[in-house]
Design a protein around this motif. Structure first.
Motif, PDB file in Angstrom:
ATOM      1  N   ALA A   1       0.832  -1.204   0.000  1.00 39.10           N
ATOM      2  CA  ALA A   1       0.000   0.000   0.000  1.00 39.10           C
ATOM      3  C   ALA A   1       0.869   1.258   0.000  1.00 39.10           C
ATOM      4  O   ALA A   1       0.571   2.230  -0.698  1.00 39.10           O
ATOM      5  CB  ALA A   1      -0.924  -0.004   1.207  1.00 39.10           C
ATOM      6  N   GLU A   2       1.957   1.220   0.769  1.00 41.21           N
ATOM      7  CA  GLU A   2       2.866   2.365   0.831  1.00 41.21           C
ATOM      8  C   GLU A   2       3.536   2.594  -0.524  1.00 41.21           C
ATOM      9  O   GLU A   2       3.672   3.726  -0.977  1.00 41.21           O
ATOM     10  CB  GLU A   2       3.927   2.117   1.908  1.00 41.21           C
ATOM     11  CG  GLU A   2       4.813   3.299   2.170  1.00 41.21           C
ATOM     12  CD  GLU A   2       5.788   3.032   3.300  1.00 41.21           C
ATOM     13  OE1 GLU A   2       6.944   3.476   3.174  1.00 41.21           O
ATOM     14  OE2 GLU A   2       5.398   2.387   4.293  1.00 41.21           O
TER      15      GLU A   2
ATOM     16  N   GLU B   1       2.339   1.741  -3.490  1.00 40.18           N
ATOM     17  CA  GLU B   1       1.332   2.254  -4.425  1.00 40.18           C
ATOM     18  C   GLU B   1       1.073   3.739  -4.174  1.00 40.18           C
ATOM     19  O   GLU B   1       0.913   4.511  -5.118  1.00 40.18           O
ATOM     20  CB  GLU B   1       0.030   1.454  -4.299  1.00 40.18           C
ATOM     21  CG  GLU B   1       0.106   0.093  -4.942  1.00 40.18           C
ATOM     22  CD  GLU B   1       0.364   0.177  -6.434  1.00 40.18           C
ATOM     23  OE1 GLU B   1      -0.264   0.998  -7.132  1.00 40.18           O
ATOM     24  OE2 GLU B   1       1.238  -0.571  -6.911  1.00 40.18           O
ATOM     25  N   GLU B   2       1.038   4.120  -2.908  1.00 43.02           N
ATOM     26  CA  GLU B   2       0.826   5.531  -2.559  1.00 43.02           C
ATOM     27  C   GLU B   2       1.991   6.378  -3.077  1.00 43.02           C
ATOM     28  O   GLU B   2       1.794   7.460  -3.633  1.00 43.02           O
ATOM     29  CB  GLU B   2       0.699   5.667  -1.043  1.00 43.02           C
ATOM     30  CG  GLU B   2       0.444   7.070  -0.564  1.00 43.02           C
ATOM     31  CD  GLU B   2       0.339   7.148   0.952  1.00 43.02           C
ATOM     32  OE1 GLU B   2       0.759   8.183   1.500  1.00 43.02           O
ATOM     33  OE2 GLU B   2      -0.155   6.192   1.576  1.00 43.02           O
ATOM     34  N   HIS B   3       3.213   5.874  -2.899  1.00 39.72           N
ATOM     35  CA  HIS B   3       4.399   6.596  -3.369  1.00 39.72           C
ATOM     36  C   HIS B   3       4.384   6.711  -4.897  1.00 39.72           C
ATOM     37  O   HIS B   3       4.676   7.773  -5.451  1.00 39.72           O
ATOM     38  CB  HIS B   3       5.670   5.883  -2.899  1.00 39.72           C
ATOM     39  CG  HIS B   3       6.926   6.529  -3.384  1.00 39.72           C
ATOM     40  ND1 HIS B   3       7.361   7.740  -2.908  1.00 39.72           N
ATOM     41  CD2 HIS B   3       7.831   6.143  -4.316  1.00 39.72           C
ATOM     42  CE1 HIS B   3       8.474   8.077  -3.523  1.00 39.72           C
ATOM     43  NE2 HIS B   3       8.776   7.122  -4.386  1.00 39.72           N
TER      44      HIS B   3
ATOM     45  N   ALA C   1       1.783   6.716  -6.881  1.00 36.82           N
ATOM     46  CA  ALA C   1       0.750   7.678  -7.269  1.00 36.82           C
ATOM     47  C   ALA C   1       1.226   9.112  -7.028  1.00 36.82           C
ATOM     48  O   ALA C   1       0.972  10.004  -7.851  1.00 36.82           O
ATOM     49  CB  ALA C   1      -0.529   7.411  -6.490  1.00 36.82           C
ATOM     50  N   LYS C   2       1.937   9.321  -5.928  1.00 33.16           N
ATOM     51  CA  LYS C   2       2.451  10.659  -5.622  1.00 33.16           C
ATOM     52  C   LYS C   2       3.478  11.077  -6.668  1.00 33.16           C
ATOM     53  O   LYS C   2       3.472  12.220  -7.132  1.00 33.16           O
ATOM     54  CB  LYS C   2       3.085  10.672  -4.229  1.00 33.16           C
ATOM     55  CG  LYS C   2       3.619  12.013  -3.839  1.00 33.16           C
ATOM     56  CD  LYS C   2       4.293  11.988  -2.482  1.00 33.16           C
ATOM     57  CE  LYS C   2       4.866  13.353  -2.203  1.00 33.16           C
ATOM     58  NZ  LYS C   2       6.102  13.313  -1.485  1.00 33.16           N
TER      59      LYS C   2
END
Length: 137
Positions: A70-71, A73-75, A77-78
């Motif tokens: 999840a981390e 994927e978040e990175h 996307a950012k």
């Protein structure tokens, strides 16, 4: 309304894709062989009801996305947002440079290169730092 637990309700494309995703995770974890995965995947996309989908994942544990995934994927996307912002800024700066060159009647030095290179370097440094950074409790 039909209860999906009775197996008679028709499955949607999203339901079939969800089962396919669980099968992909099981393959990645080594719970399925490539042959089993291929067979179950074909059955998943051919299924029309929940009753046909349920046996395909019955013997697999519930998969929970890991915090690390999840981390990541978040990175990702950012970083995608950061590069989109950079590209938008590049278009604006290059347009300003082009218009001022045309209005002045002479080709002006390509000044957008300086802020764009600096901005790209900052994004790259953030990307490298962020991908290797671990959260501390």
């Amino acid at each position: 309304m039909v209860d999906p637990s009775d197996g008679g309700m028709r499955a949607s494309d999203a339901d079939r894709e969800q089962v396919a995703q669980r099968l992909r995770v099981a393959l990645d974890e080594g719970r399925l062989t490539v042959a089993e995965y291929d067979e179950r995947l074909q059955q998943a996309f051919a299924a029309t009801t929940f009753g046909e989908l349920e046996p395909l994942t019955r013997d697999l544990p519930e998969s929970k996305p890991s915090a690390e995934l999840a981390e990541r994927e978040e990175h990702r996307a950012k970083m995608a947002k950061e590069w989109r912002d950079w590209a938008g800024g590049a278009v604006i700066m290059i347009a300003i440079w082009g218009v001022t060159s045309v209005v002045s009647g002479d080709l002006i030095a390509f000044w957008p290169a300086i802020p764009l290179v600096i901005w790209a370097a900052v994004i790259l440094a953030t990307s490298i730092e962020g991908s290797g950074k671990k959260k501390r409790d």
